[in-house]
Write a protein that holds these residues in place. Structure first.
Motif, short mmCIF file in Angstrom:
data_model
loop_
_atom_site.label_atom_id
_atom_site.label_comp_id
_atom_site.label_asym_id
_atom_site.label_seq_id
_atom_site.Cartn_x
_atom_site.Cartn_y
_atom_site.Cartn_z
N TYR A 54 0.86 -1.19 0.00
CA TYR A 54 0.00 0.00 0.00
C TYR A 54 0.89 1.23 0.00
O TYR A 54 1.72 1.42 0.90
CB TYR A 54 -0.90 0.01 1.24
N PRO A 77 -14.10 -4.81 -0.59
CA PRO A 77 -13.66 -3.97 0.54
C PRO A 77 -13.13 -4.83 1.68
O PRO A 77 -13.51 -5.99 1.84
CB PRO A 77 -14.94 -3.24 0.94
N PHE A 78 -12.27 -4.23 2.53
CA PHE A 78 -11.59 -5.00 3.55
C PHE A 78 -12.25 -4.94 4.92
O PHE A 78 -11.78 -5.58 5.84
CB PHE A 78 -10.14 -4.51 3.67
N ASN A 79 -13.31 -4.16 5.09
CA ASN A 79 -13.97 -4.11 6.38
C ASN A 79 -14.92 -5.30 6.48
O ASN A 79 -16.10 -5.21 6.16
CB ASN A 79 -14.74 -2.79 6.53
N LYS A 86 -7.64 -2.05 6.64
CA LYS A 86 -8.28 -0.74 6.54
C LYS A 86 -7.72 0.23 7.58
O LYS A 86 -7.45 1.40 7.29
CB LYS A 86 -9.80 -0.90 6.73
N LYS A 87 -7.50 -0.28 8.79
CA LYS A 87 -6.93 0.54 9.86
C LYS A 87 -5.52 0.98 9.49
O LYS A 87 -5.14 2.14 9.68
CB LYS A 87 -6.93 -0.26 11.16
N GLN A 131 -4.28 1.32 6.56
CA GLN A 131 -4.32 2.27 5.45
C GLN A 131 -4.62 3.69 5.94
O GLN A 131 -3.99 4.66 5.50
CB GLN A 131 -5.38 1.84 4.43
N ASP A 132 -5.58 3.81 6.84
CA ASP A 132 -6.05 5.13 7.26
C ASP A 132 -5.14 5.81 8.27
O ASP A 132 -5.06 7.04 8.32
CB ASP A 132 -7.47 5.02 7.85
#
Length: 695
Positions: free
Chosen positions: A109, A176-178, A224-225, A227-228
């Motif tokens: 990423y 999506p990854f969530n 996701k965590k 990434q953000d």
């Protein structure tokens, strides 16, 4: 060395690099920093990619890192311990199986790119000046990609379908990854993912601090965590420019890249070292577990010096690894590497006649002869020694000729072309005259001449290259030659023998010469000698072969190997063949006699000139210098005794556990006083016809 690259992309193992950091490519380390804040610019550039690899073309951890774009030079540094593996490069320490049931899941990423605009436009020399002390720096970091990487090695159960697991991973990755907010199908996917319990996870250390507790499902849920939250982002890729190119300064350290051939050899050494590392780690763990678990009775039966012996083995191995790493750095810097002298205990442990013997004053000159099959190396040795002993052909005919190597050839004479088979000299099992096209000489053999009381010459005959039995036989011959040379204390010269009228050089012979010279270092290149046999047909000149050799020296060695009159010699072995035929009572006409007399005289002059040339060369002490080829050979030779030692330790261990305490396997290393392999043949001669040679 291969051509220099002005710009390189390096996977970020050391994440401390920043824009303006100086990098030494030879040691793969940051060595300084130049503040360039006013020149920096940054922009978000979100990008992600996923790869799922199968082991079709992956046999080990090295192949995994190559598949995800690790540069060969960086891989070498990891293998040789110059760079400590971290992040995804830690996969180098993976000990699990890699087979048809193994899947590799790689995710990267990218969130942000930092760049030095003025630098990447190659205007650094107009903007800043390089520091005075660059500590061997070769590059500057001019661009950094920030983000994170994850690598999962998944071992699928043999009862499961690898194709189905691969399809499942692709399906999940394209959504999506969530996972908590997805449809009910996710529960089935979670169940399938949780069944993959044999998973090894490597990645950016900000994400995988507790990799032992991470599961594949946890990784998918955390993406996701990661990434953000920018606190999880680290440098994952450096783009660097060479300082020489940036600052337009030729005096700065130049980056070097090894040739593909050298890189391949270094990688072979590195893989072997990693395998030895893993085996030694297993042995250490085995000792630790067994000593903790065994009762006092079994412990008392063990030799109490085993931990000390294992410690010495590990210490010597670490020292050797460090030495190899230093050699690699110097090779990258274009330097030959002198090894430190081995410390010697000057006080003998016991008084013995051998210890009190004064060192010999005899100076030995070791010369290696190499050439294609059929070029006449053995005939050259026979002719050379007779040229040194007898000044004229008439003297040679009147006295007993010297035949070091038996000769066998067909000669035709007279108007009717009468054929005579000439066989001269005693039968030698090392010489095979029965199979046309095969190398007559079967193994290396030394011929030692005492030229006078203080000078000794050793000519080393070798099997010919380009054997009709094929490349496999040539490889065996070359391995034998290198092993033989490795047992010498020093080498004074290599004589490359050619026929003077070749239209092209044998391709494999060129490869063999290159490999032998790779075993040595460029320091030795000036000791290479060119000898031409059967040169009477070209008026004792190199002929067509000379032009081919000059082109080869210019193209492959940049004229580091001189090809000049001072190291080039032309002989005619036909005059010795004439002598051998006359000793077998074959008669020739007057023209052949006069040609042979003239040829003998010229060859005597060339032989004396060759002897004086060899004597001028400084000896190349094989134990004082290290090279890539020599390291390959020594590592190969090291692996067997190391494995034998480990096997001995384990064998004695089992004996103790079974209660057999009266038997024990002991490895004894016996030092051979000779500088030559005891399995190889040596023939020593002392001439009575001549007490001193014109050297």
């Amino acid at each position: 060395m291969a051509s220099v690259e002005h710009s390189i992309e390096w996977k970020a193992i050391d994440v401390s690099g920043r824009l303006g950091s100086f990098y030494d490519q030879s040691s793969d380390a940051f060595v300084g920093y130049c503040s360039l804040q006013n020149l920096e610019n940054s922009k978000d550039s979100i990008n992600s990619a996923c790869q799922i690899l199968r082991c079709t073309h992956i046999n080990n951890a090295i192949d995994v890192l190559k598949a995800i774009k690790f540069h060969d030079t960086l891989l070498q540094s990891i293998l040789f311990g110059l760079v400590k593996p971290s992040g995804i490069s830690s996969v180098i320490n993976y000990n699990g199986p890699i087979d048809e049931y193994t899947l590799f899941l790689y995710y990267t990423y990218e969130h942000r790119q930092e760049k030095l605009g003025a630098i990447t436009d190659r205007k650094a020399h107009r903007t800043i000046s390089p520091p005075s002390d660059l500590n061997n720096a070769t590059h500057m970091v001019t661009e950094i990609t920030w983000g994170f990487e994850i690598l999962c090695i998944i071992q699928v159960l043999r009862t499961e379908s690898v194709d189905q697991i691969e399809n499942l991973l692709y399906k999940i990755w394209n959504q999506p990854f969530n996972l908590d907010k997805r449809s009910e199908l996710i529960n089935n996917e979670k169940h399938e993912i949780n069944k993959l319990s044999n998973v090894a996870i490597f990645g950016s250390e900000t994400c995988t601090k507790n990799s032992n507790t991470l599961s594949l499902l946890t990784v998918l849920e955390q993406l996701k965590k990661w990434q953000d939250n920018k606190s999880f982002h680290v440098p994952i890729l450096y783009r660097m420019h060479s300082l020489e190119d940036l600052f337009k300064n030729q005096s700065l350290s130049k980056p070097y890249f090894l040739s593909n051939d050298d890189s391949s050899k270094i990688e072979q050494i590195g893989i072997m070292m990693i395998q030895l590392d893993n085996r030694l780690k297993k042995l250490q763990q085995l000792f630790k577990n067994r000593f903790n678990d065994c009762d006092n009775l079994i412990y008392d039966l063990w030799p109490h010096d085993i931990p000390d012996r294992l410690g010495i083995l590990l210490s010597q191995y670490d020292e050797y690894r460090t030495k190899l790493g230093n050699i690699l750095v110097d090779v990258r810097r274009g330097k030959a590497h002198p090894l430190p002298p081995i410390p010697q205990d000057k006080t003998p442990l016991t008084s013995s006649p051998q210890a009190e013997t004064k060192p010999s004053r005899v100076t030995e000159f070791n010369v290696l002869l190499m050439g294609e099959t059929g070029v006449g190396k053995s005939s050259f040795i026979n002719a050379f020694v007779n040229y040194l002993v007898f000044d004229t052909l008439e003297q040679a005919e009147k006295n007993e000729s010297i035949v070091l190597i038996p000769v066998s050839f067909l000669v035709t004479t007279g108007d009717q072309f009468n054929e005579f088979m000439v066989k001269f000299g005693d039968v030698d099992s090392n010489e095979n005259h029965e199979h046309q096209g095969q190398s007559v000489t079967q193994q290396c053999k030394s011929y030692v001449f005492d030229l006078n009381e203080t000078t000794r010459l050793r000519l080393i005959d070798t099997p010919g290259m380009g054997d009709t039995r094929g490349l496999v036989q040539d490889e065996k011959n070359l391995d034998h030659i290198l092993t033989y040379v490795n047992n010498l204390s020093h080498l004074n010269a290599i004589c490359l023998l050619f026929k003077p009228n070749n239209s092209q050089l044998n391709i494999f012979f060129r490869t063999c010469v290159k490999r032998v010279l790779t075993y040595l270092t460029p320091i030795f290149y000036k000791n290479v000698i060119f000898c031409f046999t059967n040169a009477r047909s070209t008026f004792f000149a190199p002929g067509n072969t000379g032009l081919l050799l000059r082109q080869m020296m210019e193209k492959e060695y940049q004229n580091e190997i001189p090809f000049q009159n001072k190291n080039t010699f032309c002989f005619d072995s036909e005059s010795f063949r004439y002598l051998a035929a006359r000793k077998c009572h074959v008669n020739f006409d007057e023209f052949v006699i006069q040609e042979s007399i003239s040829s003998w005289t010229t060859s005597v002059t060339e032989s004396i000139r060759l002897l004086r040339c060899i004597r001028k060369y400084e000896p190349y002490y094989l134990n004082d210098w290290q090279s890539i080829g020599k390291a390959v050979l020594e590592i190969t030779m090291l692996s067997r005794p190391l494995m034998e030692t480990l096997r001995s330790i384990l064998y004695n261990w089992k004996l103790r556990e079974t209660g057999i305490v009266n038997h024990r396997m002991i490895l004894n290393s016996n030092f051979l006083g000779s500088t030559l392999c005891s399995n190889c043949v040596e023939k020593k001669l002392k001439f009575e016809n001549r007490s001193n040679f014109p050297i």
